[in-house]
Structure formats: C-alpha cells, structure tokens
Design a protein around this motif. Structure first.
Motif: not given
Length: 128
Positions: A5-7, A25, A27, A66, A68, A70, A98, A102-104
C-alpha cells in the motif's frame, strides 16, 4: 508477491487500443536535512495494472496526480537488446486519488454521527 500500500505520483497513463490499462508511478522517499527541510533522497518506480477480476478505470488519472495504490507487488523480468531488465509490477486491487492532507479522497477522518438517534421517528402506518 508482497502485499503493498503506497502513495505515489502518476508519471504516465498507459493507453492501448481499448483505453487506459495501467499507470507508471513514482513514489518519493524523503527525509529532513540539517535545516529541517524535506528532501527527496530516492524514488521507487512501479507499473500499476489491475489485479485479476478487478476493474479499475485508469483513464480518470493524469500525469502529476497523487494516488493511493493497494495491491500485490512482484518483479517481472524482460529482455531488450540482449539485456535483462527487472520491473516492479503492482497488480492493484484499488487505485484512488489522494488529497494533499494525507487522507484518501472519500475517506472520512472523523467518525460519522450516530444516524439512528438523529433519524426522525417513523409514524406512517402504510405497509411497504
């Protein structure tokens, strides 16, 4: 395969004859320098594809977004002009935009109010 799981930021949307089928992507990995400022020290580049029996509309994303992600990560080996290349591939179960806080997108930080006690009383005697 590893669960990840990454942003990350979208570097490219991978298009084919039938529309977008994946994303490239990047990161960023950062740390604070001596003056307390965040500096990017490295990046992880991945190709994101939809997992088996998963439908993801990659066409809604654009370079610079940006996201997120999974899913399950693995390394695929390919050969080009006699050289082997190792690519990080993520079979994504979900890819969502995202926000910068910092919240989806679409995920509530605070719990919802108790809707059962706030709902009006049912008074109509009409059957369903």
């Amino acid at each position: 395969m590893a669960e990840v799981s990454f942003v990350a930021f979208v570097e490219d949307v991978l298009d084919g004859k039938n529309g977008a089928w994946g994303l490239k992507t990047a990161e960023a990995h950062s740390r604070k320098d001596e003056s307390g400022q965040w500096q990017t020290v490295s990046r992880t580049f991945r190709t994101v594809k939809a997992a088996y029996e998963t439908t993801i509309n990659f066409g809604i994303f654009a370079k610079g977004d940006k996201v997120k992600v999974v899913g399950k990560e693995s390394t695929e080996v390919r050969e080009y002009q006699g050289k082997k290349f190792y690519d990080l591939i993520v079979k994504a179960e979900s890819v969502v935009p995202f926000q910068s806080n910092r919240e989806p997108v679409g995920v509530s930080v605070a719990p919802a109010a108790d809707t059962w006690t706030a709902a009006p009383a049912y008074t109509d005697e009409t059957p369903f």
